[in-house]
Design a protein around this motif. Sequence first.
Motif, short mmCIF file in Angstrom:
data_model
loop_
_atom_site.label_atom_id
_atom_site.label_comp_id
_atom_site.label_asym_id
_atom_site.label_seq_id
_atom_site.Cartn_x
_atom_site.Cartn_y
_atom_site.Cartn_z
N ALA A 25 0.83 -1.20 0.00
CA ALA A 25 0.00 0.00 0.00
C ALA A 25 0.87 1.25 0.00
CB ALA A 25 -0.91 0.00 1.23
N PRO A 26 0.35 2.36 -0.52
CA PRO A 26 1.11 3.62 -0.49
C PRO A 26 1.51 4.00 0.93
CG PRO A 26 -0.81 3.83 -1.92
CD PRO A 26 -0.95 2.52 -1.20
N GLY A 27 2.77 4.39 1.11
CA GLY A 27 3.25 4.84 2.40
C GLY A 27 3.55 3.75 3.41
N SER A 28 3.49 2.48 2.99
CA SER A 28 3.75 1.37 3.92
C SER A 28 5.26 1.12 4.03
CB SER A 28 3.02 0.10 3.48
OG SER A 28 3.44 -0.29 2.19
N PHE A 29 5.64 0.42 5.10
CA PHE A 29 7.05 0.09 5.35
C PHE A 29 7.10 -1.40 5.67
CE2 PHE A 29 11.18 -0.14 7.10
CZ PHE A 29 11.86 1.06 6.90
N HIS A 30 7.84 -2.15 4.87
CA HIS A 30 7.93 -3.59 5.05
C HIS A 30 9.39 -4.03 5.18
CE1 HIS A 30 3.89 -3.40 3.32
NE2 HIS A 30 3.68 -4.64 3.70
N PHE A 31 9.61 -5.04 5.98
CA PHE A 31 10.86 -5.78 5.97
C PHE A 31 10.57 -7.15 5.36
CE2 PHE A 31 12.24 -2.82 9.31
CZ PHE A 31 13.56 -2.59 8.92
N LEU A 32 11.55 -7.66 4.62
CA LEU A 32 11.47 -8.99 4.04
C LEU A 32 12.68 -9.78 4.55
CD1 LEU A 32 10.14 -10.96 1.95
CD2 LEU A 32 11.77 -10.01 0.28
N THR A 33 12.43 -10.86 5.26
CA THR A 33 13.52 -11.63 5.82
C THR A 33 13.39 -13.10 5.44
OG1 THR A 33 14.78 -12.04 7.86
CG2 THR A 33 12.37 -12.07 8.03
N VAL A 151 16.90 7.10 -5.34
CA VAL A 151 15.80 8.04 -5.07
C VAL A 151 15.93 9.34 -5.86
CG1 VAL A 151 15.47 7.07 -2.78
CG2 VAL A 151 16.87 9.11 -3.02
N ILE A 152 16.95 9.47 -6.72
CA ILE A 152 17.17 10.72 -7.44
C ILE A 152 15.98 11.09 -8.33
CG2 ILE A 152 18.38 9.59 -9.35
CD1 ILE A 152 19.11 13.10 -7.91
N MET A 153 15.24 10.08 -8.81
CA MET A 153 14.08 10.34 -9.67
C MET A 153 12.79 10.53 -8.86
SD MET A 153 15.17 10.27 -12.87
CE MET A 153 13.76 9.87 -13.89
N SER A 154 12.94 10.60 -7.53
CA SER A 154 11.79 10.75 -6.63
C SER A 154 10.75 9.65 -6.84
CB SER A 154 11.13 12.13 -6.79
OG SER A 154 10.23 12.37 -5.72
N PRO A 155 11.17 8.39 -6.73
CA PRO A 155 10.24 7.28 -6.94
C PRO A 155 9.21 7.19 -5.82
CG PRO A 155 12.27 6.44 -6.03
CD PRO A 155 12.50 7.91 -6.30
N GLU A 156 8.13 6.50 -6.11
CA GLU A 156 7.08 6.32 -5.11
C GLU A 156 7.34 5.12 -4.22
OE1 GLU A 156 3.18 6.71 -7.33
OE2 GLU A 156 4.65 7.27 -8.87
N VAL A 157 8.12 4.16 -4.74
CA VAL A 157 8.44 2.94 -4.01
C VAL A 157 9.96 2.76 -3.99
CG1 VAL A 157 8.15 0.42 -3.93
CG2 VAL A 157 6.29 1.86 -4.78
N ILE A 158 10.50 2.35 -2.84
CA ILE A 158 11.93 2.07 -2.71
C ILE A 158 12.09 0.63 -2.24
CG2 ILE A 158 14.09 2.68 -1.54
CD1 ILE A 158 12.55 5.50 -1.14
N LEU A 159 12.81 -0.18 -3.03
CA LEU A 159 13.09 -1.56 -2.70
C LEU A 159 14.59 -1.68 -2.45
CD1 LEU A 159 10.98 -3.28 -5.52
CD2 LEU A 159 10.25 -2.76 -3.17
N ALA A 160 14.98 -2.08 -1.24
CA ALA A 160 16.39 -2.13 -0.87
C ALA A 160 16.78 -3.56 -0.53
CB ALA A 160 16.66 -1.20 0.32
N THR A 188 6.78 4.42 -0.20
CA THR A 188 6.61 3.03 0.20
C THR A 188 7.98 2.37 0.22
OG1 THR A 188 4.42 2.96 -0.80
CG2 THR A 188 5.50 0.84 -0.40
N VAL A 189 8.31 1.67 1.30
CA VAL A 189 9.65 1.11 1.47
C VAL A 189 9.56 -0.38 1.78
CG1 VAL A 189 11.77 1.17 2.85
CG2 VAL A 189 10.59 3.31 2.30
N MET A 190 10.41 -1.17 1.11
CA MET A 190 10.59 -2.57 1.48
C MET A 190 12.09 -2.84 1.55
SD MET A 190 9.39 -6.19 -0.22
CE MET A 190 7.79 -6.25 0.58
N ARG A 205 10.91 3.22 15.54
CA ARG A 205 10.97 4.43 14.72
C ARG A 205 9.85 4.54 13.70
NH1 ARG A 205 17.38 4.70 12.99
NH2 ARG A 205 18.22 3.61 14.80
N VAL A 206 9.30 3.39 13.30
CA VAL A 206 8.33 3.42 12.21
C VAL A 206 7.39 2.22 12.36
CG1 VAL A 206 9.80 2.04 10.66
CG2 VAL A 206 8.14 3.63 9.69
N GLN A 207 6.16 2.41 11.90
CA GLN A 207 5.22 1.30 11.89
C GLN A 207 5.56 0.40 10.71
OE1 GLN A 207 1.11 2.47 11.86
NE2 GLN A 207 0.35 0.38 11.80
N THR A 208 5.94 -0.82 11.02
CA THR A 208 6.44 -1.70 9.97
C THR A 208 5.79 -3.07 10.02
OG1 THR A 208 8.45 -2.66 9.02
CG2 THR A 208 8.38 -2.47 11.41
#
Length: 225
Positions: A25-33, A151-160, A188-190, A205-208
Amino acid sequence: MIELDNLAYSYGGGELLSEISLRLAPGSFHFLTGPSGAGKTTFLKLCYGALVPTSGDVTLFGQDVRSMGRNDMALMRRRIGVVHQDCQFLDHLPLVENIALPLMVSGRDVAAEAQNLDDLIAWCGLSHRKHALPPELSGGERQRAALARAVIMSPEVILADEPTGNVDWEMSQRLLQLLVELNKMGKTVMIATHDLALIRAAKSRVQTRVLRIANRRLHLAGADL
């Protein structure tokens, strides 16, 4: 923004991922382990269209990846910033030009973006290294530079993908804080990671939401992390 519906992915004759459904979802924060070899990197590649599922569906911003042509996919990937494990820099270019590469590739006027580029490099704490070549950078500097480029292009989703895998604890906390700040800006971050201590540190620090890949399937991790 990204939806996976009952997807499976096979490689080398064996099924690596199976029966996976997820909505970012927009603005969500996920970890993948999950353990090494579980398929975390493959999962992220499916999330940004670098791989197509063997079965099931992947929808990026309302479009099925199978229906996208090359131009559609190129436009889509500007909305998704990816921090790769190996950073993938061009060693003959200084840091500032490596970070600006997505602007050049997309045909943007880099000179017109110079102030935004400088601001981003400063935000990542790299102003003093902007003219250094990638081989001259420390592991932490390379990871921050990889995040800046993503993030230089100001993306809506960041996958790290394992963004803190090659840095010490202090630097991992700095990278985490940058990603938390991006999330607070509405991104949105994963983050794919095997570092459970990093996940625990983020929870204050963040709701994840924490996801785990195990036995080819995606599970919601318990509160024991």
